[in-house]
Design a protein around this motif. Structure first.
Motif, short mmCIF file in Angstrom:
data_model
loop_
_atom_site.label_atom_id
_atom_site.label_comp_id
_atom_site.label_asym_id
_atom_site.label_seq_id
_atom_site.Cartn_x
_atom_site.Cartn_y
_atom_site.Cartn_z
N LYS A 185 0.81 -1.22 0.00
CA LYS A 185 0.00 0.00 0.00
C LYS A 185 0.84 1.27 0.00
O LYS A 185 0.40 2.29 -0.52
CB LYS A 185 -0.91 0.01 1.24
N ASN A 186 2.02 1.23 0.60
CA ASN A 186 2.85 2.42 0.77
C ASN A 186 4.19 2.23 0.07
O ASN A 186 5.08 1.55 0.58
CB ASN A 186 3.07 2.71 2.25
N ILE A 187 4.32 2.83 -1.11
CA ILE A 187 5.53 2.66 -1.91
C ILE A 187 6.12 4.02 -2.23
O ILE A 187 5.46 4.88 -2.84
CB ILE A 187 5.23 1.91 -3.22
N ALA A 188 7.35 4.24 -1.79
CA ALA A 188 8.10 5.45 -2.14
C ALA A 188 9.09 5.11 -3.24
O ALA A 188 9.59 3.98 -3.32
CB ALA A 188 8.83 5.99 -0.91
N VAL A 189 9.39 6.09 -4.07
CA VAL A 189 10.33 5.90 -5.18
C VAL A 189 11.36 7.01 -5.15
O VAL A 189 11.03 8.19 -4.96
CB VAL A 189 9.59 5.90 -6.54
N ALA A 190 12.62 6.65 -5.34
CA ALA A 190 13.71 7.62 -5.47
C ALA A 190 14.34 7.46 -6.85
O ALA A 190 14.75 6.36 -7.22
CB ALA A 190 14.76 7.41 -4.38
N ASP A 191 14.38 8.54 -7.60
CA ASP A 191 15.01 8.53 -8.93
C ASP A 191 15.46 9.95 -9.26
O ASP A 191 14.78 10.91 -8.91
CB ASP A 191 14.02 8.02 -9.99
N ILE A 192 16.59 10.06 -9.95
CA ILE A 192 17.12 11.38 -10.27
C ILE A 192 16.44 12.01 -11.48
O ILE A 192 16.58 13.20 -11.73
CB ILE A 192 18.64 11.33 -10.51
N ALA A 251 6.44 7.14 -12.13
CA ALA A 251 6.22 6.35 -10.92
C ALA A 251 4.92 6.76 -10.23
O ALA A 251 4.14 5.91 -9.78
CB ALA A 251 7.41 6.50 -9.97
N LEU A 252 4.67 8.07 -10.13
CA LEU A 252 3.42 8.54 -9.53
C LEU A 252 2.22 8.06 -10.34
O LEU A 252 1.21 7.61 -9.77
CB LEU A 252 3.43 10.06 -9.44
N ALA A 253 2.33 8.13 -11.66
CA ALA A 253 1.23 7.68 -12.51
C ALA A 253 1.01 6.17 -12.40
O ALA A 253 -0.09 5.68 -12.65
CB ALA A 253 1.51 8.06 -13.97
N SER A 254 2.06 5.46 -12.00
CA SER A 254 1.98 4.01 -11.87
C SER A 254 1.60 3.56 -10.47
O SER A 254 1.58 2.36 -10.19
CB SER A 254 3.32 3.37 -12.28
N GLY A 255 1.33 4.50 -9.57
CA GLY A 255 0.82 4.13 -8.27
C GLY A 255 1.72 4.36 -7.08
O GLY A 255 1.37 3.99 -5.96
N ALA A 256 2.89 4.98 -7.29
CA ALA A 256 3.74 5.29 -6.14
C ALA A 256 3.05 6.33 -5.25
O ALA A 256 2.37 7.23 -5.75
CB ALA A 256 5.09 5.82 -6.61
N SER A 257 3.24 6.19 -3.94
CA SER A 257 2.62 7.12 -3.00
C SER A 257 3.45 8.37 -2.78
O SER A 257 2.92 9.42 -2.39
CB SER A 257 2.41 6.42 -1.65
N LEU A 258 4.75 8.26 -3.02
CA LEU A 258 5.68 9.35 -2.72
C LEU A 258 6.91 9.20 -3.61
O LEU A 258 7.39 8.08 -3.81
CB LEU A 258 6.09 9.27 -1.24
N VAL A 259 7.40 10.31 -4.15
CA VAL A 259 8.63 10.27 -4.94
C VAL A 259 9.59 11.33 -4.42
O VAL A 259 9.16 12.40 -3.97
CB VAL A 259 8.37 10.47 -6.45
#
Length: 352
Positions: free
Chosen positions: A203-210, A218-226
């Motif tokens: 349910k809670n997925i954060a993504v880190a990318d430069i 990632a946000l469009a694909s369902g990430a909760s936080l980038v």
């Protein structure tokens, strides 16, 4: 038949002519219609892995000797079998994805179903001819996984990017409904990891990318936080908005991403590295103990995990990630695009 191979390390791949495979014993022949383009193919083209500190791991020293017909995300039609291959008549002409991470087949590790961890690897597209070709020889039909009902361009990617992400996710044990998972890097494998994680119920997925475009994807694909890991307040943002990262999966595998991922996880958290970009990690032993964190590597996945993943996809639990089909004759251009970071999702070579 026509194939595309590394003839010299650090050179573009070359079109070559090789004999059509003639199956013996339990072998089967796949007429290749799709083959994914993977970052590992770049390492095979370059001929080494970056170990950090100016050191390199030569692929030639690991038994990888040109010419190497690339391609380990192989999909196609079963067209021929050896005399001892347990293949029913209804399998001929059917489309399968090929499990490529083969071992010796006889050791204890292989016998318990973990050929990807065999000390004597014989992987398709690495140690034996792969799917950048018109046909691919597979040692046994047990390595063929039925992908009926799945878009073939997408299905090819599950043999590596999907399987690698799925296997890494299986190596963490956190609460799906409340703990936070951090994904480092949303290239092809990382984006696949995001989709599979959502399919598994995270349910809670954060993504880190430069890359800002990849953060938006990632946000469009369902990430909760980038977050951009280069921002000075990125770690503080993660801490403030999540209360602490329970597990991080590093799909880049560089010095900077490793440092960020290890710093981001909470006490007793887990950091899993998947990517092979290269570099090294410097760790403080007292802090490793005092934080009680878990560090581990994850290398592709086993045949059972590939079958599990395909079942999840067939159940509709894993959404399709962006894939782009390009003609197989454009393999060099596809590799160049991947090296330049100009791929949204995954590239797949296609034969008509």
């Amino acid at each position: 038949m026509r194939a595309y191979a590394v003839k010299l390390f650090c050179e573009p791949i070359s079109e070559i002519e090789v004999a059509n495979p003639q199956p013996k014993g339990t072998e089967v022949v796949i007429d290749v219609t799709r083959c994914g383009v993977c970052h590992s193919d770049l390492h095979l083209q370059e001929g080494f892995y970056d170990l950090g500190g100016g050191k390199k791991l030569s692929l030639a020293d690991r038994g990888v000797t040109p010419p190497v017909v690339l391609g380990h995300e192989v999909l196609g039609r079963l067209v021929a079998k050896g005399p001892d291959a347990p293949v029913s008549d209804d399998m001929i002409g059917k489309t399968f994805v090929v499990y490529p991470w083969l071992g010796c087949g006889t050791c204890e590790i292989c016998q318990r179903g973990e050929e990807n961890l065999c000390a004597k690897p014989c992987s398709i597209g690495v140690h034996r001819a792969g799917g950048y070709a018109e046909q691919c020889l597979v040692p046994h039909p047990r390595y063929l996984v039925d992908v009926t009902g799945i878009d073939p361009t997408l299905a090819a990617t599950y043999a590596c990017s999907g399987l690698t992400a799925f296997s890494a996710l299986k190596k963490i044990n956190i609460a799906l409904d409340r703990d936070w998972l951090l994904i480092l890097g949303v290239g092809g494998v990382g984006l696949s990891g995001l989709e599979i994680a959502r399919g598994l119920g995270y349910k809670n997925i954060a993504v880190a990318d430069i890359d800002p475009a990849k953060r938006e994807l990632a946000l469009a694909s369902g990430a909760s936080l980038v977050v951009d890991p280069r921002d000075s307040d990125a770690l503080a943002t993660l801490q403030a908005k999540t209360g602490g990262i329970a597990a991080a999966i590093d799909f880049v595998g560089a010095h900077a991403t490793a440092e960020f991922g290890i710093a981001a996880i909470r006490k007793a958290g887990t950091y899993v590295v998947v990517g092979l970009f290269g570099g090294d990690i410097t760790l403080s032993i007292p802090l490793l103990v005092l934080r009680a964190i878990n560090l581990r590597g994850s290398y592709v996945g086993n045949l059972g995990e590939l079958k599990e993943l395909i079942d999840l996809v067939k159940q509709g639990r894993v959404r399709a990630m962006p894939v782009e089909a390009v003609p197989m004759a454009q393999a060099n251009a596809a590799l160049d695009r991947l090296r330049a970071g100009k791929v949204k999702g995954r590239l797949v070579l296609e034969r008509a």
